[in-house]
Write a protein that holds these residues in place. Sequence first.
Motif, PDB file in Angstrom:
ATOM      1  N   ASN A 166       0.804  -1.224   0.000  1.00 14.12           N
ATOM      2  CA  ASN A 166       0.000   0.000   0.000  1.00 14.12           C
ATOM      3  C   ASN A 166       0.837   1.275   0.000  1.00 14.12           C
ATOM      4  O   ASN A 166       0.305   2.379   0.070  1.00 14.12           O
ATOM      5  N   ARG A 167       2.162   1.128  -0.081  1.00 19.02           N
ATOM      6  CA  ARG A 167       3.031   2.301  -0.194  1.00 19.02           C
ATOM      7  C   ARG A 167       3.700   2.385  -1.563  1.00 19.02           C
ATOM      8  O   ARG A 167       4.499   3.289  -1.799  1.00 19.02           O
ATOM      9  N   THR A 168       3.378   1.446  -2.428  1.00 23.40           N
ATOM     10  CA  THR A 168       3.982   1.456  -3.758  1.00 23.40           C
ATOM     11  C   THR A 168       3.306   2.491  -4.643  1.00 23.40           C
ATOM     12  O   THR A 168       2.123   2.820  -4.458  1.00 23.40           O
ATOM     13  N   PRO A 169       4.017   3.031  -5.640  1.00 21.86           N
ATOM     14  CA  PRO A 169       3.423   4.028  -6.556  1.00 21.86           C
ATOM     15  C   PRO A 169       2.181   3.504  -7.259  1.00 21.86           C
ATOM     16  O   PRO A 169       1.212   4.251  -7.456  1.00 21.86           O
ATOM     17  N   ALA A 170       2.191   2.221  -7.634  1.00 17.67           N
ATOM     18  CA  ALA A 170       1.042   1.644  -8.347  1.00 17.67           C
ATOM     19  C   ALA A 170      -0.211   1.673  -7.473  1.00 17.67           C
ATOM     20  O   ALA A 170      -1.310   2.021  -7.925  1.00 17.67           O
ATOM     21  N   PHE A 171      -0.063   1.311  -6.186  1.00 11.65           N
ATOM     22  CA  PHE A 171      -1.201   1.303  -5.271  1.00 11.65           C
ATOM     23  C   PHE A 171      -1.669   2.729  -4.998  1.00 11.65           C
ATOM     24  O   PHE A 171      -2.870   3.022  -5.023  1.00 11.65           O
ATOM     25  N   LEU A 172      -0.720   3.623  -4.732  1.00 17.15           N
ATOM     26  CA  LEU A 172      -1.062   5.010  -4.415  1.00 17.15           C
ATOM     27  C   LEU A 172      -1.672   5.748  -5.603  1.00 17.15           C
ATOM     28  O   LEU A 172      -2.412   6.718  -5.424  1.00 17.15           O
ATOM     29  N   ASN A 173      -1.390   5.278  -6.803  1.00 18.71           N
ATOM     30  CA  ASN A 173      -1.997   5.876  -7.987  1.00 18.71           C
ATOM     31  C   ASN A 173      -3.508   5.658  -7.996  1.00 18.71           C
ATOM     32  O   ASN A 173      -4.275   6.515  -8.439  1.00 18.71           O
ATOM     33  N   ASN A 174      -3.937   4.500  -7.486  1.00 21.43           N
ATOM     34  CA  ASN A 174      -5.372   4.178  -7.415  1.00 21.43           C
ATOM     35  C   ASN A 174      -6.000   4.611  -6.100  1.00 21.43           C
ATOM     36  O   ASN A 174      -7.177   4.967  -6.051  1.00 21.43           O
ATOM     37  N   PHE A 175      -5.187   4.556  -5.017  1.00 24.76           N
ATOM     38  CA  PHE A 175      -5.696   4.860  -3.690  1.00 24.76           C
ATOM     39  C   PHE A 175      -4.719   5.828  -3.014  1.00 24.76           C
ATOM     40  O   PHE A 175      -3.809   5.407  -2.294  1.00 24.76           O
ATOM     41  N   PRO A 176      -4.869   7.134  -3.245  1.00 21.02           N
ATOM     42  CA  PRO A 176      -3.886   8.143  -2.829  1.00 21.02           C
ATOM     43  C   PRO A 176      -3.546   8.145  -1.343  1.00 21.02           C
ATOM     44  O   PRO A 176      -2.435   8.519  -0.968  1.00 21.02           O
ATOM     45  N   LEU A 177      -4.478   7.742  -0.484  1.00 21.52           N
ATOM     46  CA  LEU A 177      -4.217   7.765   0.951  1.00 21.52           C
ATOM     47  C   LEU A 177      -3.397   6.559   1.412  1.00 21.52           C
ATOM     48  O   LEU A 177      -2.857   6.562   2.519  1.00 21.52           O
ATOM     49  N   GLY A 178      -3.347   5.535   0.586  1.00 24.79           N
ATOM     50  CA  GLY A 178      -2.604   4.340   0.964  1.00 24.79           C
ATOM     51  C   GLY A 178      -3.273   3.538   2.061  1.00 24.79           C
ATOM     52  O   GLY A 178      -2.645   2.691   2.696  1.00 24.79           O
ATOM     53  N   LYS A 179      -4.559   3.800   2.305  1.00 20.35           N
ATOM     54  CA  LYS A 179      -5.278   3.124   3.381  1.00 20.35           C
ATOM     55  C   LYS A 179      -6.019   1.896   2.869  1.00 20.35           C
ATOM     56  O   LYS A 179      -6.356   1.797   1.698  1.00 20.35           O
ATOM     57  N   VAL A 180      -6.279   0.968   3.781  1.00 19.84           N
ATOM     58  CA  VAL A 180      -7.090  -0.194   3.465  1.00 19.84           C
ATOM     59  C   VAL A 180      -8.226  -0.267   4.483  1.00 19.84           C
ATOM     60  O   VAL A 180      -8.089   0.262   5.589  1.00 19.84           O
ATOM     61  N   PRO A 181      -9.360  -0.908   4.116  1.00 18.21           N
ATOM     62  CA  PRO A 181      -9.582  -1.634   2.874  1.00 18.21           C
ATOM     63  C   PRO A 181      -9.681  -0.708   1.657  1.00 18.21           C
ATOM     64  O   PRO A 181     -10.088   0.438   1.772  1.00 18.21           O
ATOM     65  N   ALA A 182      -9.292  -1.274   0.539  1.00 20.00           N
ATOM     66  CA  ALA A 182      -9.384  -0.584  -0.749  1.00 20.00           C
ATOM     67  C   ALA A 182      -9.903  -1.583  -1.768  1.00 20.00           C
ATOM     68  O   ALA A 182      -9.537  -2.762  -1.731  1.00 20.00           O
ATOM     69  N   TYR A 183     -10.757  -1.118  -2.665  1.00 20.08           N
ATOM     70  CA  TYR A 183     -11.399  -2.022  -3.630  1.00 20.08           C
ATOM     71  C   TYR A 183     -11.072  -1.613  -5.050  1.00 20.08           C
ATOM     72  O   TYR A 183     -11.119  -0.437  -5.405  1.00 20.08           O
ATOM     73  N   GLN A 184     -10.718  -2.615  -5.858  1.00 15.29           N
ATOM     74  CA  GLN A 184     -10.510  -2.392  -7.285  1.00 15.29           C
ATOM     75  C   GLN A 184     -11.329  -3.407  -8.063  1.00 15.29           C
ATOM     76  O   GLN A 184     -11.141  -4.616  -7.928  1.00 15.29           O
TER      77      GLN A 184
END
Length: 398
Positions: free
Chosen positions: A44-62
Amino acid sequence: MAAGTLYTYPENWRAFKAQIAAQYSGARLKVASNSPAFTFGQTNRTPAFLNNFPLGKVPAYQGDDGFCLFESNAIAHYLSNDALRGATPQVAAQVLQWVSFADSEIIPPASAWVFPTLGIMQFNKQATEQAKEDMKRALAVLNQHLNSRTFLVGERVSLADITVACSMLWVYKQVLEPSFRQPYPNVTRWFVTCVNQPQFKTVLGEVKLCEKMAQFDAKKFAEMQTKKETPPKKEKGGKDAAKSQEKKEKKKEEKKPAPAEEIDDCDAVLAAEPKTKDPYAHLPKSAFVMDEFKRKSQIPPMFTGMFQRLDKLRKTAFASVLLFGTNNDSSISGLWVFRGQDLAFPLSPDWQIDYESYDWRKLDSKSEECKTLVKEYLSWEGDFKHVGKAFNQGKIFK
C-alpha cells in the motif's frame, strides 16, 4: 453484479463490512490480505497502489473493470444490493442513519476503550471511563430501538446491521463482559442473531462473547512499542544468507498470528509516523507535577470533546472551564495553567485543536484580578465580572 478485489490485512473489521455485504448480494469478491497478493505496510506504499488509492489506506477495492474505491462504508455500499441498501428513499435514509451512528457514536468510544487492551494504545483512565459512559449511551439508544425489532431497519438484515455489528465486534469480544451488557439484552440478542447468520459466519467464523473484561497490560504495550520502533535486521552474506533469510520468513509467516497492532489501519499508519519533537525540550525540568495536582483537585472533566483531543497535553496543562448563560445564549470561559510562560497550543501540531475558536489572555499571577479569577474558577463560585453582564446574570452550567 460487482466483481473485484478487496485489499486489506487479516482480521480487519472494517473490511468485514464489505465481505459480509458481498455474501448477501452475491458480488464476486476476491480478498487480498496476505503475501504475495498484498502485504500491509509495503504494497500500500507502492506508486502503483497510491496511484489508485492516494491515501494508501485499506480496505481498498478495485473492480475487474478498473473501478476503484477507498473508505470501508463506500465499498460496502457498492458491493451491496438494493435489499441491503434500502429499496425506497426512506429506508435507504434509515440505513444511512445507522451507518453514520456507528461511525460517530460507537467507533470513537470503542477505540478508546478497546485499543489499550490490545496493546495498541497507552492506557488513560479518564479517557477509558469516558469511553465506557459514551458506550453506555450508544447501547441504550440501540437497546430502546431494538425493543420491538429484530433488525435495525425492516424485517431483514440490511447494511445498517452489517455496519453496526462489525463496529461492535471487538467491543463484544474484548470488554463487554456479562455484567456490563446485562442492561442491554436487546442489543446482545440482536448482535448474536447477526453474527450467527450464515453470511456473517462465513466471514467472521465463530464469535465468542467476552466473559471477563480485558484490561490494559503494560508489558504487552511495551512489547508493541518495541516492535514498532525496532528496524528489521539486515542479513549479511551471499546466496546462502538470502536462502536462510527466506526460510526464516516462511516459518515466521506460518507461525505468526495476525498482529494486534493492525486491528485498525489508521493506527498502523500513525504508528509508522516519526516521533514529534518535545515542545518543552527547551525548558528546565519542573518540580511541579501537573498530574498530581489534577488528581488531588475535585474538579470533574468538562467540555470533553476538546479535552479528549488534547490528551497529549494532559501532563503539562490544567484547566477549569465553565459554560455561562442560558439556552441559545451562552458563552464558554475558562482558566488554563500551562508549563512555561507561553500559550501551549501553538507549540505542537498535536495540540492545535479548537484553540483558535477562543480568545486567550495571559494573566499576571501577582495581580488581584488573577487571584480572584483563580479562586472563582477553582471553586465554581463568584461574580465572574470579566464574563460580562449578559452572561453573568444567567446560569453557570457545571
